[in-house]
Every structure is written in C-alpha cells, then in structure tokens.
Write an enzyme that holds these catalytic residues in place. Structure first.
Site, PDB file in Angstrom:
ATOM      1  CG  HIS A  93      -2.905  13.727   1.905  1.00  0.00           C
ATOM      2  ND1 HIS A  93      -3.281  13.845   3.225  1.00  0.00           N
ATOM      3  CD2 HIS A  93      -3.435  14.823   1.279  1.00  0.00           C
ATOM      4  CE1 HIS A  93      -4.002  14.943   3.382  1.00  0.00           C
ATOM      5  NE2 HIS A  93      -4.106  15.564   2.219  1.00  0.00           N
ATOM      6  CD  GLU A  94      -2.587  16.221  -2.198  1.00  0.00           C
ATOM      7  OE1 GLU A  94      -3.735  16.469  -2.639  1.00  0.00           O
ATOM      8  OE2 GLU A  94      -2.104  16.821  -1.224  1.00  0.00           O
ATOM      9  CG  HIS A 114      -7.838  15.303  -1.411  1.00  0.00           C
ATOM     10  ND1 HIS A 114      -8.843  15.587  -0.508  1.00  0.00           N
ATOM     11  CD2 HIS A 114      -6.692  15.820  -0.875  1.00  0.00           C
ATOM     12  CE1 HIS A 114      -8.324  16.242   0.523  1.00  0.00           C
ATOM     13  NE2 HIS A 114      -7.026  16.387   0.333  1.00  0.00           N
ATOM     14  CG  HIS A 119     -14.111  12.508  -1.377  1.00  0.00           C
ATOM     15  ND1 HIS A 119     -13.986  13.468  -0.399  1.00  0.00           N
ATOM     16  CD2 HIS A 119     -15.414  12.146  -1.354  1.00  0.00           C
ATOM     17  CE1 HIS A 119     -15.150  13.660   0.184  1.00  0.00           C
ATOM     18  NE2 HIS A 119     -16.039  12.873  -0.373  1.00  0.00           N
TER      19      HIS A 119
END
Length: 646
Positions: free
Chosen positions: A429-430, A433, A436
């Site tokens: 999940h992290e 980020h 991105h």
C-alpha cells in the site's frame, strides 16, 4: 545533514533553513508582482510554493518521527512559521493581482498548455478559499482563523492519542495486568480490540473513550472555526469548501448517492457475529461495539483457519522487497537499488535509502525506508513527501524524495524480519504512494505526485493491495526463509477469502465514519452536541448500539487530516477496484496496461482533474452505480475456495 540538507546537521539548522526559505519567498513575491502576464508567472508561483514546501514538508516529517526531541521541537516551530507565512501569502492582494491579470488575459491563457492552466487556476483557488476577495479586516480574520485552526488541529491530534487513567481498584483484579500500572492508577492507551477476554475489551472501550472535557472543547472550537472560515470566504459549509475540485464534487451528491447506496447494500454481517458470540458466550450474547473486531477475527479463523504465524515465514522483508522490485520492473520498467547514506543524512541507523531507476529514463527519485519499530516512534504506516519533483529553471528535473514509515519488528539472530499478511499488504500500500510520487513527474511542484485531490490520492496505494492479494504476484516472492518452499496457492486463496468475512460490516463502519464526518462539517451551528450526533448517526448507519458515556469522536484523529474527506477511502477503493478488474485482473504483469496506468493516472499528479484520469484509464465514464457495484462485488465470497476449504 538530514536528507542531504547541509543546514540540518543540528536542530538549530531548521531556523537557518526557514530563514533562507522566507528570504527566497520574499524575493519571488517581488518578482511575481513585477512580471507581465504569461507562463513565467505560473513558474514563479511554483518556485515560491517549492521554496516553502522544501522546508515545511521535511519539517512535517521530522516533527513526528525524529528520535531527538530537540529536532522535533525545532521542526514543529519551523512548520508553524512557514504555515503562518503561507496564510499571509494567500491573502496578499498584490501577489494575487499578478495571477488574476494572467487569468483575465484570454489570449495568454489560450496559449498555455492544460497543465499550466490548471496550476494557475489551483493557485487562484488557494487565494479564494483564504478570502482574498474580502476587505482588509476580513482578510486578517481569515488569516487568524487559519492559524487558530492549525493550532487546534495539533492540540486535537495530541489529545486523541493520550491514554486515560482509572483507579486500579475499580477494575477486577484478574484483568488489571492487561493495562499499564501508574501508581494507584491503570493507564488505558487503546481499545485492546483483539483481546479474547470480553471484559477487558469492554473495560478498555468504556475507559479509553470516556469523554474528556478539554478535548471536547477543542473539537467543538475546531469545527466552529472551520465553519466560520468557510462562510467568511463564501461557502455555505466547510464540507462544500473541502469538496471543491474532488471527484465527489459536493456534499449532497456524495451523501445522497454514493454513501447511502453503499449503506443499503452492506447490511448482512452482524447476524453472523451475533451467532458466533452466542455460541462462545451464551450467557451474554448481545453484540456490542467492542465485539466487532474480535468476533469478525474469530469468524475468519473458524471459517478459513487463518493463523498469521503460518504465513510470516514466507514473508521475510527481503523477499517482499524483491517481490515489489520484480512487479515494478515487469509492469513499469522500474528497479529499486539500495544506496549508501552519508553521515547525518538519516535520523536512525536502520533507515535505508533506495534509488528508483527507470530502464530508459534513469534515476527518478529516492525513497527513505523507515521500517522498524523504535521507542517513541508513532505506530502508523505513512508516506511523506519530503521534496516534490519539478522542472527547474536550469532545465534539470528536481528529483522527488519521500519517506515510507512502517512499524515492523527488527530481525533477530535466528530470523530475518518476518511480516504478517497485514504488514505485507501495508508495505505494498505505502509503496503505491511512493510510486505515485516517483512517476507523477509534473512540470510543477504544486501538483507533483500525491499532491492531488484526496479522493484520488489513495487510488494507487489501494490498487497495490489488489496486487498483494493475487497469487500470481505473491508466488513470485513468497518463499519460506529457511526451506525456500513457495507459499501454497490454497493458503493465498484462503487468506484472500478470509478478508471478505464480515467485510460488509467493516464497510458499514466506514460509511458511519464518513457520514459523521460530513455532518460535523455540514450546516452550523450543529443542532445537537457532537456526542448526540455521534449517537444518532451510529444508530442509523451502523448495526451496533451507542454506548453511554463514551465519545469516540474525540479519538477520531482523521478529523484533522481528512476533515470532510473521510469518504475518500471508499471512493478511492471503488476506483482502484474498477481499475484492477478491468485492467490487471487478467494479467497483473501486463506491461501495456502498466504503461497506460503510468500515462493516464500516475504521470499527472494533481495536474489533471481526477475523474478525467479515471476515464482515461478505464476508457469510459463510470457512474456512481459503477463505483458502488465495484465496492460491493469485492465482498462476494469465492464459493469454490469455501467448498474446497470445508
């Protein structure tokens, strides 16, 4: 110095870095005010944003994560001073005038590329929500309100995590050992949600959530101040101000369509939990709020026999990082390389620095991995932007720098760091980020990477959770750290299906939080107290009763960072689900889809309207029903896995 910033070799360096940024910003303000309308104005504004963010973003991280108290305090002071400067600039009439002249010049605006136009409009939006159109007295009031809101947010956050104390003799002797002793008192610092003893969970819930008068006052003042600011600058409520430019657009359409439709289709799980409690505790079978996490876990364990301890040996940190590296390489042509850090560059000796390198484009940026537990480190998994990417005046690209913060156990003499399935999913999940941030290579720092509307910012990270739960991906890296044996496919299937047990109840809880957040930031003055509103909303939107003399909202720390935007988790999950099913479910390593994902969604940061990015990726315009269908279909059990397991 920290992150290679020479001034930050000691806490006093924050003062120097801050003074330098403020001095540079003053020069850029003068330059902006004397430059004729044209694209250069947008570039100067972005330089101004970058000068302040380079200090503020870095300080934002240091103030919560640095082990040295002196560094934390210096960073906190820098954050406050830069924040005050930002509020003053957002009400600087002359500075705004230079931007307004550009926006009013149709010939020049028509000549600008879409990203430059959008960035110019976003800067003007910052001016408008700060009350630039008001007279001098009201502008000062807006600045003061913003500063007060900043202080209240910090105070509320601190209060949300403080433990509650109770006289140790109030609790039965046999459960006291579950709590920290402080003289004649016991400290309750959390909900003990996974404890098998019903009485411990009940005591923790009632004590930890007992109302604190000071915290209640802070919340009321925070909500009232936000409302006053929103109305001062021309919005009917703070929620209307917060949702400007998001996929949700406005509170009415958000609550009446998206959130309510999810609620209507997720009312089925509490009956199963009640039956489970009745089976285990026939003398006290009424399901209460402190039962939800525990009994949903019991149901998962009974139905799918999931023991996290069986999975951990297959998820060593090294194997998981290799898995991410392999996935990014096949999907995006990106590799992660460990880099040696310089003296004073990191805040803890176990922090690792990764260079992110593209096979053709070369170095894209840096990720600092602060993965391990240490005393006084916050127990939260987070992504921090330390420096945003942008095209500099000399033609070079300013490389983005981010931190990923997790709370993993350290390795031991006998075993490497082993992750539970939940920790592995959080790592993915992290890292979503982080990618991105690395691939949102916009010309302007103001819209780089994750600097985009909140209800889009979580899409890349949630999408990575789908990859983390796909056997074809997991099979690439999950190996037993001793034997090298791959993780069996049926174990992955069981793990994925177990997450759907009581998932509808979990989603209903998210709906309750989202509605509560919208009501708190809706029409003021509020018709009732925040606790009475909580009780009413819980009874309407959540299947478990409100517990008297509790005030859960005082622990709702998301009201600070996600004020009027808590729904974003649901919206982002819906979008991520649609992207996964349509683009990656057939082949999670499809390079063509990976390139489309980068081109349509990651590359723009916040430089393009989020719904246009979603449309570009899906190659259609999704409706609210499509979003709700995507969320609800994720809750459906895979019958084949269940039968096989049975």
């Amino acid at each position: 110095g920290l992150f290679g910033v020479p001034e930050l070799s000691c806490p006093e360096g924050f003062q120097e870095a801050q003074d330098k940024a403020l001095q540079e910003s003053e020069q850029l303000v003068q330059k902006a005010c004397s430059t004729p309308p044209g694209p250069e104005i947008v570039m100067i504004f972005d330089q101004l944003s970058d000068a302040l963010c380079r200090v503020a973003d870095l300080a934002d991280f240091v103030k919560i994560a640095h082990p040295d108290c002196a560094f934390r305090e210096a960073a906190e002071e820098a954050c406050r001073n830069i924040g005050t400067m930002v509020e003053k600039l957002n009400t600087d009439v002359e500075l705004c005038k230079s931007l307004r002249q550009l926006l009013a010049n149709k010939v020049v605006m028509d000549s600008l590329d879409p990203e430059t136009r959008r960035v110019a409009e976003l800067f003007m939006f910052d001016f408008e929500i700060s009350g630039i159109h008001l007279d001098e007295e009201k502008r000062k009031k807006a600045v003061n309100l913003n500063i007060r809101i900043l202080d209240l947010c910090n105070e509320f956050l601190a209060g949300a995590h403080l433990p509650n104390k109770i006289d140790r003799h109030v609790l039965p002797e046999h459960i006291r050992y579950n709590f920290t002793t402080d003289g004649n008192y016991l400290q309750v610092a959390g909900l003990h949600a996974d404890c098998p003893d019903d009485l411990v969970r009940e005591a923790a819930y009632k004590i930890f959530l007992y109302p604190n008068a000071e915290q209640l006052k802070r919340l009321e003042e925070l909500l009232a101040s936000r409302n006053s600011l929103a109305q001062l600058v021309g919005y009917s409520t703070f929620a209307h101000r917060a949702l400007q430019g998001t996929m949700a657009k406005n509170p009415a359409s958000l609550i009446n369509t998206f959130i309510i439709k999810i609620f209507c289709r997720t009312q089925k799980d509490f009956e199963m939990m009640t039956k489970m409690k009745m089976k285990l505790k026939p003398q006290n079978s009424k399901l209460m709020p402190w039962d939800h996490p525990y009994y949903s876990g019991v149901l998962r364990a009974e139905r799918y026999n999931i023991d996290p301890g069986l999975y951990c040996p297959f998820f060593s940190l090294g194997a998981c990082m290799e898995g991410l590296n392999s996935l990014f390489s096949r999907l995006l042509g990106i590799s992660l390389y460990a880099e040696q850090t310089q003296r004073g560059e990191v805040w803890s000796e176990d922090v690792r620095k990764l260079a992110v390198v593209h096979e053709n484009e070369g170095l894209l940026g840096y990720i600092y991995c602060d993965f391990f537990q240490r005393p006084n480190k916050p127990h939260q998994d987070c992504h921090f932007t330390v420096r945003g990417g942008r095209l500099r005046e000399d033609g070079e690209y300013q490389l983005p720098v981010v931190v990923l913060m997790l709370s993993l156990p350290s390795s031991t003499r006998n075993a490497p760091t082993l992750l539970s399935p939940g920790m592995m999913e959080n790592l993915f999940h992290e890292m979503g980020h982080a990618m991105h941030s690395m691939l949102g290579r916009t010309r302007y720092q103001h819209v780089t990477g994750t600097r985009c509307p909140t209800d889009f910012a979580e899409v890349p990270s949630i999408l990575m959770e789908f990859f983390a739960n796909d056997y074809r991906v997991v099979n690439q890296f999950a190996r037993h750290y001793k034997t090298g044996q791959p993780l069996p496919k049926n174990m992955v299937s069981r793990l994925c299906e177990s997450k759907k047990v009581c998932a509808a109840a979990d989603m209903q809880l998210q709906v309750f939080y989202a509605v509560l957040d919208q009501i708190y930031h809706g029409k003021h003055p509020l018709k009732k107290s925040t606790t009475e509103i909580l009780k009413e909303t819980q009874e309407k939107f959540y299947g478990l009763p409100y517990v008297p003399n509790t005030a859960w909202q005082l622990r709702f720390s998301h009201l600070v960072g996600y004020g009027a935007k808590y729904y974003s988790y649901l919206m982002s999950r819906a979008v991520a689900s649609m992207v996964w099913k349509q683009c990656f479910a057939q082949d999670p390593f499809d390079r063509a889809m990976g390139e489309r994902y980068r081109r349509e969604m990651l590359a723009h940061g916040g430089g393009k309207e989020p719904i246009l990015m979603v449309q570009g990726m899906l190659q259609k315009s999704p409706s609210v029903e499509d979003f709700v269908d995507a969320l609800v279909s994720d809750l459906d059990q895979d019958f084949e896995t269940f039968i096989m397991d049975s």
